[in-house]
Structures are given as structure tokens and as C-alpha cells.
Write a protein that holds these residues in place. Structure first.
Motif, PDB file in Angstrom:
ATOM      1  N   UNK A  21      35.370-108.661  90.501  1.00 50.81           N
ATOM      2  CA  UNK A  21      34.845-109.517  91.560  1.00 50.81           C
ATOM      3  C   UNK A  21      33.445-110.012  91.204  1.00 50.81           C
ATOM      4  N   UNK A  22      32.601-109.118  90.717  1.00 52.37           N
ATOM      5  CA  UNK A  22      31.255-109.528  90.309  1.00 52.37           C
ATOM      6  C   UNK A  22      31.330-110.556  89.183  1.00 52.37           C
ATOM      7  N   UNK A  23      32.249-110.344  88.236  1.00 53.22           N
ATOM      8  CA  UNK A  23      32.419-111.295  87.136  1.00 53.22           C
ATOM      9  C   UNK A  23      32.875-112.650  87.649  1.00 53.22           C
ATOM     10  N   UNK A  24      33.795-112.653  88.617  1.00 53.78           N
ATOM     11  CA  UNK A  24      34.264-113.917  89.194  1.00 53.78           C
ATOM     12  C   UNK A  24      33.124-114.651  89.894  1.00 53.78           C
ATOM     13  N   UNK A  25      32.305-113.907  90.637  1.00 52.45           N
ATOM     14  CA  UNK A  25      31.172-114.535  91.321  1.00 52.45           C
ATOM     15  C   UNK A  25      30.156-115.090  90.328  1.00 52.45           C
ATOM     16  N   UNK A  26      29.889-114.335  89.259  1.00 55.13           N
ATOM     17  CA  UNK A  26      28.929-114.798  88.255  1.00 55.13           C
ATOM     18  C   UNK A  26      29.432-116.067  87.582  1.00 55.13           C
TER      19      UNK A  26
END
Length: 388
Positions: free
Chosen positions: A374-379
Motif C-alpha cells: 500500500x505504501x508503495x502504491x501511494x508513493x
């Protein structure tokens, strides 16, 4: 323009080679207990038969890449196939642990040359959408191999623990076929006289996005092996305890990846690599979250399907990015580091996710994986918005 029959045959040979890189460890998984009992070694030592070749791939890939950049990809690729057949097939005739371990090291060196050689051959022989299609089919072949080879290894292992080693010998006639069908690509000119190490560092300075691709490939392989290592434990808690039942879930992951990778060229033609990778991150977030909260064997299935679909989008994207970012005379070295990053991710996956288990249980592994994706998708979303 329609590809010629010769080019199609070349592609089939390269795809067959791609499945061999997966087979290197997968085909022996079902016979590890038999190896342990027949060689009278501990479980951890028997496990080295599976992992040793991976360590050699990490170490030998940069050497293979440097050689490929100097003399071209075809000869190192064929050499790797022959070395693969010799190192892997030797297990048919070895009945003691240390010689078997050494043969697995030889196999790992062979895989390193095959893996990087076929990557650069695809870069050199195909272009545009045809290259995207070849890279997608390569990832699809890997996924299919991850399904087929363990099943074949289990069937042959029922005869004798040494029988699965005979399958490695397929690399020898494949190497002969490669000599007859795979062309020698034109050599790119070397654009400087500096040593290879400083030239590669210069590429990293000029194109730091290359390092991001390595991180993406490392992370994808680490997440993949979080499923390989920890999903059986999750399934065990949901009542799926047989090896056959567990293998069906892992096979579903491979089949899903094969389907999305097979259509990669059409998907990337309609959108972009960044958006496909972002889609994969979102699929993984949903999949890992569903695994973390699954309360039945049926509800555990979407997790592996979602990861497989995303994997089929990320793997060819990573290879395609390296082709776009690497100077023509450095494609061997820069793609070899991709192989090293991937196998390092596989090796370190239990180290990265293992500490979560004592604190949060086996479901915590997939909860942590969901947070990472999820953090990777947001970044990635922020990066795309910033560019726009």
C-alpha cells in the motif's frame, strides 16, 4: 510486420530456457525429505540442495553480465545451458552430500549465464511491442514452469530420489538447438575506454532510476517468497494440510501470473509500465489483506490469485525498464544485477518477514506485506501525480 518462422523458433527456444531457470530449485522441492533420509543429513543441510544454486546465481550473474557485454550474449547463453545440464544432471549419479552440493554450485553458475544471456538476447533480437511480448511470454513461461516442474519432480521422486535430476539433462539438447536457431546479435560499440566497473557506476549516476528497478525486483521476489514460505502455514491453520492441497494454491499463483504476463504487450501498449506496476501494488494490497483476514480455505484463494496477477505485470516491466535505461554495451551487466537482486530477495524473504511471526502470528506476515504494498502504491501515485 509478421515475425518469421525462424524468429518464432528462436523465441520458443528462449522461452524453454526461461522455464529451466525456475526448474533449477522447484523440481527438487518434493524430494527434499527423501534426499535427507537417503544421504543421512539434517533437514537444514538437505535444504542447502535447494538454495545453494541461488547463492551462486547472485555471485556469478555480474561475471556473466560482464562477459556478455564483451563477447555478446549467444555463446555465454549456450555455455550456460550446457553447464546447467552437466551440473544439474550430475545428481543422477551422485550418492553423497558434498559432491552433490558442489554439483548444485555448478548448476547455479549455469543458471546465471542462461538467465542473463537470454535477457540480452531478447533485448537484441526483438524491438518495440515484439520485445514487450517476448518479455511477457518469458515471465509467463516462468510462471507455467513454477506450476509444472514441482508436479513432475514429485512424480519422478516416487520412483527414486535421484530421478528428478535427470530432467536437468534437457538443457543439453536445448543448448544444441540454440546453436542451430538462435542468431548472434550485432555487437554494440563500446562507448568509452574506462573499465567496466567505473562505467557502470557512471550509468547509475546518470540514470538513478535503474536502482529503483532493482529495488522493485528485489521487493517483488521477497513478497513472492513470503507466499512460498509462509502461505503453507496459513493454509495449515485453515485446514489445508496435505502437500497436494497446498501445491494447488501455489500453482494458482503461478497460473494467474502466467495469464497476466501473456497479455503484457497488449496492456502496456494501452497504458504505461508505471500504471501497470501501480495496478500490481493495488492488487497485492487487496490480496495480502484478504490473506491476513481469511477465515476459510476458500477465502485464502484470492490472495494468491491477486499476487500472481500483479507479478505477471511487474516482472516484464522490470526487464523492459532495464532495456530502456541501460546503454547497449552495458545491458549484460545491468540485467545481471537484476537477477542478483531477485535471488537476493528470495533468499532474504524469510529473514525480513520471519520476525513478524512471533509478534503477530502468521497472519501478521501478510498484514505487513499489505502495508508495504500500500505504501508503495501511494508513493508511485504521488510520483505520477508530480510528473503530471
Amino acid at each position: 510486420m509478421r515475425p518469421s518462422d525462424e524468429t518464432r523458433l528462436t523465441l520458443w527456444v528462449l522461452l524453454a530456457s526461461a522455464t529451466l531457470t525456475v526448474m533449477a530449485g522447484a523440481i527438487l522441492g518434493p524430494v527434499v525429505p527423501s534426499i535427507q533420509s537417503n544421504l543421512s543429513v539434517s533437514e537444514s543441510l538437505a535444504g542447502l540442495i535447494i538454495t545453494t544454486h541461488g547463492a551462486l546465481i547472485v555471485l556469478a550473474s555480474p561475471v556473466a553480465g560482464a562477459i556478455i557485454d564483451r563477447i555478446g550474449p549467444r555463446r555465454p547463453y549456450v555455455f550456460g545451458l550446457l553447464l546447467y545440464g552437466v551440473g544439474g544432471g550430475a545428481g543422477l549419479f551422485i550418492d553423497s552430500f558434498i559432491p552433490l552440493l558442489l554439483s548444485r554450485a555448478v548448476l547455479g553458475v549455469g543458471v546465471a549465464f542462461v538467465y542473463t544471456g537470454l535477457t540480452v538476447l531478447i533485448y537484441s533480437i526483438y524491438a518495440g511491442q515484439r520485445m514487450d511480448r517476448a518479455l511477457g511470454l518469458r515471465s509467463s513461461a516462468n510462471s507455467v514452469g513454477a506450476v509444472v516442474w514441482p508436479l513432475l519432480g514429485g512424480a519422478l521422486g516416487a520412483l527414486t530420489w535421484q530421478a528428478p535430476f535427470g530432467v536437468y539433462l534437457l538443457a543439453v539438447p536445448l543448448g544444441v538447438l540454440a546453436v542451430l536457431t538462435v542468431p548472434e546479435p550485432a555487437r554494440p560499440g563500446r562507448d568509452d575506454d574506462s573499465d567496466d566497473g567505473s562505467a557502470v557506476l557512471a550509468v547509475f549516476r546518470r540514470r538513478p532510476a535503474v536502482l529503483s528497478v532493482y529495488l522493485l525486483y528485489f521487493g517483488t521476489n521477497a513478497l513472492l517468497y513470503s507466499i512460498v514460505v509462509f502461505y503453507p502455514q496459513l493454509l495449515n491453520g485453515l485446514g489445508v494440510t496435505s502437500s497436494v492441497g497446498i501445491s494447488l494454491y501455489l500453482s494458482a499463483n503461478g497460473l494467474a501470473g502466467g495469464l497476466s504476463a501473456a497479455g503484457y504487450d497488449r496492456l502496456v501498449a494501452r497504458t504505461s509500465r508505471r500504471r501497470l506496476v501501480g495496478t500490481a501494488f493495488l492488487l497485492w494490497t487487496v490480496g495480502f489483506t484478504s490473506a491476513a483476514v481469511a477465515t476459510s480455505a476458500l477465502l485464502a484463494l484470492p490472495g494468491v490469485l491477486a499476487f500472481g496477477l500483479g507479478q505477471g505485470l511487474v516482472f516484464p516491466s522490470a526487464f523492459s525498464w532495464i532495456e530502456a535505461l541501460a546503454p547497449p554495451d552495458k545491458q549484460g551487466q545491468l540485467s545481471s544485477y537484476l537477477a542478483s537482486a531477485g535471488y537476493t530477495g528470495q533468499f532474504l524473504s524469510p529473514v525480513l518477514f520471519g520476525p513478524v511471526v512471533p509478534a503477530f502470528g502468521i497472519r501478521g506476515v501478510f498484514g505487513a506485506a499489505a502495508v508495504v504494498t500500500l505504501v508503495s502504491a501511494l508513493a508511485l501515485g504521488v510520483a505520477l501525480f508530480g510528473r503530471r
